[in-house]
Design a protein around this motif. Sequence first.
Motif, PDB file in Angstrom:
ATOM      1  N   ASP A 139       0.850  -1.190   0.000  1.00 42.26           N
ATOM      2  CA  ASP A 139       0.000   0.000   0.000  1.00 42.26           C
ATOM      3  C   ASP A 139       0.888   1.244   0.000  1.00 42.26           C
ATOM      4  OD1 ASP A 139      -1.671   2.173   0.698  1.00 42.26           O
ATOM      5  OD2 ASP A 139      -3.048   0.865   1.781  1.00 42.26           O
ATOM      6  N   TYR A 195      -5.220   2.573   7.163  1.00 45.35           N
ATOM      7  CA  TYR A 195      -4.923   2.225   5.771  1.00 45.35           C
ATOM      8  C   TYR A 195      -4.866   0.710   5.574  1.00 45.35           C
ATOM      9  CZ  TYR A 195      -3.556   7.063   4.572  1.00 45.35           C
ATOM     10  OH  TYR A 195      -3.535   8.411   4.308  1.00 45.35           O
ATOM     11  N   LYS A 200      -9.782   4.730   3.630  1.00 48.57           N
ATOM     12  CA  LYS A 200      -9.099   5.812   2.914  1.00 48.57           C
ATOM     13  C   LYS A 200      -9.925   7.099   2.883  1.00 48.57           C
ATOM     14  CE  LYS A 200      -5.669   3.114   1.809  1.00 48.57           C
ATOM     15  NZ  LYS A 200      -4.709   3.132   0.727  1.00 48.57           N
TER      16      LYS A 200
END
Length: 296
Positions: A139, A195, A200
């Motif tokens: 990520d 996250y 988000k």
Amino acid sequence: MAVLNPSKYMELLPIEVRKMLTRVIETLNHSFDGIWMPEKLMNATYHYIRNRGKLIRPTLTLLVAYALGNGSSFEKSILPAASVELIHIASLLQDDIMDEQRIRRGVQTPYSLFGSHTTMLASDLIIAKAVELAVKSGDNDIVFELLNSSVKLAVGQNLEMELGGKDHVTLDDYLKLIYYKTASLIESSMIVGAYSVGVKDGDVIRKIRDVGRFVGLAFQIRDDLIDYLNIDVKNPTLVDDEVNIVKILSRNNGDINASINTARKLLNEMLDNAIDVIKTTINSDVLVNYINLLRI
């Protein structure tokens, strides 16, 4: 006012979070498997992994992930949580060098045992590994959050050096310093937890950032109170040029007790602010109870 045993922090955690924290510890313990390095460097690198503290930062990562993931699988939070702790460990090594700290957590520091050069290189290795784990999380938001936090930590270390020993340090200077030096990483610890479970939403992230900032500021104020009163027998007393909230508050009137009470009030106000935001964003009693352990 007391220094809590790490087991007190663990007792409040859901079994699922404890299991994940165990896996974070395992990840840390095997961080440098397969990498050859001289024994001194290896020992310096693993020193704070083996002599670990309360693991507050990775625990906050896991608690946020657990709460926002509604208790479902949050395995993706393991690598970010380990990365957070490695960044913290690297900052401890650098802090030891800058402060010429010989004792931390009741044991000799790597700086004391192996010297500044080896300790500096160990911090470089640990930062590199922290970045690797963040990248492996898959990520980019996690990667950039932790990179940005690392930048802030470096700024905080420098700001502490700039302000140390000066007699004109204001409360605003102090709050800016402890945000960069301490709160920024605690803030990022909570953000990467969100996250890691796919949260988000900008508004939610901003509120979690507020929580992390309040908790981080409170955490450092608490540490300063403990250092000033020499409550923690495992660590040395306050040094003369250290930037400490009680010294700042008492500089003009010399009233130490009043300054301690003012600092304690500010600490608890920060925690109240954090909890107010949690109740409207995460609504996690476990997280609230965990944060409340920082109260004095």
